[in-house]
Write an enzyme that holds these catalytic residues in place. Structure first.
Site, short mmCIF file in Angstrom:
data_model
loop_
_atom_site.label_atom_id
_atom_site.label_comp_id
_atom_site.label_asym_id
_atom_site.label_seq_id
_atom_site.Cartn_x
_atom_site.Cartn_y
_atom_site.Cartn_z
CG ASP A 1 16.69 -56.12 20.02
OD1 ASP A 1 16.28 -56.11 21.19
OD2 ASP A 1 17.55 -56.91 19.60
CD GLN B 1 19.92 -63.10 22.73
OE1 GLN B 1 20.38 -63.28 23.85
NE2 GLN B 1 19.89 -61.91 22.16
#
Length: 408
Positions: free
Chosen positions: A291, A146
């Site tokens: 994730d 990110q």
């Protein structure tokens, strides 16, 4: 809100519509803010995306993104290039413990003006937007993707674009490629060779509708359900592409080892339990899709098989320390599990303690990853409303599949 989950289901056959990927949506929301001629379809209805949209559309001097880590990273970069505007970006107590220094340092290399309001290296941060003329930036490669995507997304609006040098082994490559692919869809020129990424400047793009693919991370919980259900169970999920930009689409390969067959049909995927798995231990490097680690570990535990998962170093700085949280909650259920700062090992066991209350640590993925265990034993999920961060309809969709869910 604490929920008791149980199931008397022997055979599940149903269709679930999952909204757009949170990862894609948040990238496209930022690009839409930079290029308003873009319109979006099938966007995520998650809290994170709503927080992101509100921040981009508002004019507040203080922007509180609560638990939304993606929003914190992307908005830091976005506000850094908003000339004549000063914004203080803050969040929840946990968000103030999540590092932002690497991204701040990278933006400062480009000429950004960012100050720490409380603790050095952590939110809240005060951002004074200005024109950034520098183009070369260097940062460690093993950080959250990110940070990298935040820089790449603002790059087209920089006078000279960006030349980003990543030092070391790169983490979560699919998420970086997702960002570059979305830029390419807007005819923005990019290159990614070795550890050097370039994004070229482009001040205007053509009018276009961008349709967000449904979220593969959300699909993981249904893979887990099918893996633990009876042979013949089938769930259809929409809307998905066979050639996905999302790294979590590796679920189709991983869960094949756990007895789940994935078929692509008319922009949907059909998950079908083909056979009981014969493997004793699942070994997988999740460097590109960390994730889904929580879901996979819980699935293996429910199936009575072991697993060894690596590439998990970014899980330490998520909504909670996900590795320690997994260890604590699975141990309550009778698991034999060990974790380090980047890997996890589960020893096979066939015993699951029933009606254990699972703490969720303000982490949506903890709640949803443990829910499928209700196929094996009754289970309580504490603070179940936390799912709204990424998947507000989760409990209603579980009921559609026949799970009995009551508030406790």
């Amino acid at each position: 809100m604490n929920l008791l989950l149980q199931s008397a289901i022997s055979d599940i056959q149903n269709t679930i519509k999952i909204t757009g990927s949170k990862s894609e949506t948040n990238r496209l929301l930022l690009l839409q803010a930079l290029f308003p001629v873009i319109s979006l379809a099938n966007t995520s209805n998650s809290d994170d995306s709503e927080v992101m949209q509100k921040a981009l559309n508002g004019n507040d001097e203080i922007v509180d993104i609560h638990h939304a880590g993606t929003a914190m990273r992307f908005l830091t970069a976005f506000f850094a290039i908003q000339e004549n505007r000063t914004v203080t970006l803050t969040g929840s107590p946990r968000m103030k413990e999540r590092p932002i220094k690497i991204l701040v340092e990278a933006l400062r290399q480009l000429g950004a003006k960012i100050e720490y309001v409380e603790n050095e290296g952590f939110p809240p941060i005060k951002i004074t937007g200005q024109k950034l003329v520098n183009s070369y930036v260097s940062m460690p490669a093993n950080v959250s993707s990110q940070y990298i995507s935040a820089l790449l997304l603002i790059a087209p609006k920089l006078e000279n674009g960006i030349e980003l040098n990543l030092e070391g082994a790169i983490t979560s490559v699919p998420y970086i490629k997702m960002t570059l692919a979305l830029l390419n869809d807007l005819a923005i020129k990019t290159s990614f060779e070795g550890n050097l990424i370039k994004v070229y400047p482009k001040q205007e793009v053509e009018t276009k509708v961008m349709t967000v693919e449904s979220d593969w991370s959300s699909a993981s919980y249904f893979y887990s359900i099918v893996a633990m259900a009876n042979v013949g169970t089938a769930i259809r999920l929409s809307s998905y592409k066979e050639k996905s930009l999302q790294g979590d689409s590796s679920l189709a390969i991983i869960y094949k080892e756990l007895g789940v067959e994935t078929t692509f049909e008319n922009n949907s995927i059909i998950l079908k339990k083909k056979a009981y798995t014969s493997i004793q231990n699942l070994n997988w490097d999740l460097n590109s899709s960390p994730d889904i680690a929580q879901t996979i570990v819980v699935t293996c535990f429910g199936l009575g098989i072991g697993c060894h998962l690596t590439g998990l170093h970014t899980l330490k700085i998520k909504e909670t320390d996900r590795l320690e949280a997994l260890k604590t909650e699975l141990t309550k259920l009778g698991a034999n599990i060990t974790v380090t700062d980047k890997c996890l090992t589960l020893i096979a066991t066939n015993h699951i303690r029933p009606t254990i209350a699972i703490a969720t640590y303000n982490d949506h993925r903890m709640a949803m990853a443990f829910a499928p265990l209700a196929l094996k034993v009754p289970i309580v999920i504490d603070n179940a409303e936390v799912v709204s961060k990424s998947y507000p309809d989760f409990w209603e969709d579980m009921k559609k599949l026949g799970f009995e869910i009551v508030e406790k």
